[in-house]
Enzyme design. Structure first.
Site, mmCIF file in Angstrom:
data_model
loop_
_atom_site.group_PDB
_atom_site.id
_atom_site.type_symbol
_atom_site.label_atom_id
_atom_site.label_comp_id
_atom_site.label_asym_id
_atom_site.label_seq_id
_atom_site.Cartn_x
_atom_site.Cartn_y
_atom_site.Cartn_z
ATOM 1 N N LYS A 71 0.815 -1.216 0.000
ATOM 2 C CA LYS A 71 0.000 0.000 0.000
ATOM 3 C C LYS A 71 0.848 1.266 0.000
ATOM 4 C CE LYS A 71 -4.242 -1.869 0.504
ATOM 5 N NZ LYS A 71 -5.493 -1.519 -0.154
ATOM 6 N N ASP B 263 -8.649 -0.587 6.232
ATOM 7 C CA ASP B 263 -8.493 -1.747 7.105
ATOM 8 C C ASP B 263 -7.157 -1.682 7.831
ATOM 9 O OD1 ASP B 263 -10.837 -3.452 6.900
ATOM 10 O OD2 ASP B 263 -10.303 -3.705 4.799
#
Length: 409
Positions: free
Chosen positions: A76, A119
């Protein structure tokens, strides 16, 4: 569970998709991020694990290890920062993109606020990028995000907003907050009227595919090193980012793509069954926190609809077992710190190779050469230790010992 995608086709990469995600734009994002202090200056490792390949009765098994990409601990680190840079360029087209994450425009950005649901890993990447760019960041966390992940995000200066619902409800809350306060959503999932930034996030993930092409010397329009590439599901963004690059580069000779999800968060499999972006049928709650998504990103689905050959679901216990397999290593296999979402591909592969019928459906045999992406390391160290049965530090020590013994760089 495994299903074949009835719409999967072997064609050249369509021009209408290239207009959205392309190798040229992926190279641009890669160049911008190469100057960021949170990104490793070299490609992440591509490990061959011959003992595991033998156990799986395939010709080759490789792991692209994104745990080494960044101190942020996951792939990410490529998505949210790339999207933030592109969004700032839309607002300030006169600036140098390579100077954004170096903080050269902090004075101009100090009143700019970005917000996102997460998340864990996406929010951490956005918080780090916002800190270095000089803008303000708000992160919305749902009930199942651990306190450990919350602290890791807050350490980068982000304001944390907690809600009682699940991931999809946190996405809705981030959009509500943005509308109410004039903030900018920087999300990795698309929805009606919101596609530019999710596209930019997906484009950032193209760096992973670019490195794979370079590390295996895949020539354009050739079959390349792997017959199968197994990719994590989630909302579909990571899979779309890698598939688009490899599809454009390899054309009709692309590998077979298998997308893997938790059985209780099967939104992409349901999309394949229904022929349109769909919702998951289960509770969504999974130990694979990064894949616990209930709704498919419509933008990502445009790329997955005709390129993914099979969709597979796995159980939480299968992911935990796969974490322990990679952590253990062997005489010829380097130990790897792989988080619960990072092992989805291996968990599915072990399930498929344990069933002759499923293997035949997926085209897996003794000649298969399979690549998985370890998308994260120990992003929540205490959770990792509990699931893997050992700490990330212990695995890294054994990894160093393996590398010295085998002269691995």
């Amino acid at each position: 569970m495994l299903i074949a995608n009835p719409r999967a086709a072997r064609t050249l990469y369509p021009a209408e998709l290239r207009a959205i995600l392309s190798i040229d734009k992926a190279r641009q994002s890669r160049q911008w991020l190469s100057h960021w202090r949170e990104i490793a200056p070299v490609a992440t490792p591509l490990h061959d694990l011959p003992d595991l390949a033998e156990a799986l009765q395939i010709a080759r098994f490789s792991v692209k290890d994104e745990s080494a990409r960044s101190p942020l601990g996951s792939f990410k680190a490529l998505g949210a920062p790339a999207a933030l840079v592109r969004q700032i360029l839309r607002l300030h087209p006169d600036i140098d993109p390579q100077g954004v994450l170096a903080g050269r425009y902090a004075d101009r950005l100090k009143n700019y606020t970005v917000v996102s649901a997460t998340d864990g890993n996406h929010g951490r990447g956005l918080a780090a990028a916002a800190r270095d760019a000089g803008c303000y960041c708000v992160i919305v966390l749902h009930a199942n995000v651990s306190q450990e992940r919350e602290k890791a995000i807050a350490a980068y200066g982000a304001q944390i907003v907690r809600i009682a619902g699940n991931y999809d409800e946190s996405v809705q809350e981030a959009a509500r907050l943005a509308s109410a306060h004039g903030w900018q959503v920087v999300s990795d999932t698309s929805y009606e009227g919101y596609e530019d930034i999710p596209r930019d996030v997906m484009q950032g993930y193209g760096t992973i595919a670019a490195e794979i092409v370079e590390q295996t010397a895949v020539q354009p329009d050739t079959a390349g090193a792997y017959t199968h590439v197994m990719l994590q599901g989630g909302v579909g963004g990571m899979a779309a980012g890698l598939i688009s690059y490899l599809w454009e580069h390899q054309g009709v000779n692309r590998p077979r793509f298998i997308v893997v999800e938790p059985v209780q968060a099967d939104c992409l499999m349901q999309s394949a069954i229904q022929g349109r972006p769909a919702r998951a049928t289960g509770s969504v709650d999974s130990v694979m926190a990064g894949l616990a998504c209930g709704e498919t990103s419509p933008l990502a689905w445009r790329f997955l609809d005709t390129s993914v050959d099979h969709f597979a679901t796995i159980e939480d216990n299968e992911a935990i077992d796969a974490m322990r397999v990679l952590a253990r290593g062997s005489e010829q296999d380097i130990p790897i710190v792989a988080g619960e979402s990072g092992v989805a591909g291996l968990a599915a592969l072990r399930r498929l190779r344990g069933d002759a019928s499923l293997s035949a459906q997926a085209g897996l045999d003794a000649q298969s050469r399979v690549l998985i992406i370890n998308t994260e390391g120990a992003t929540a160290p205490s959770v990792f230790r509990q699931l893997a049965g050992t700490s990330a530090d212990e695995i890294l020590q054994r990894q160093q010992q393996f590398s010295r013994k085998n002269h691995v760089r």
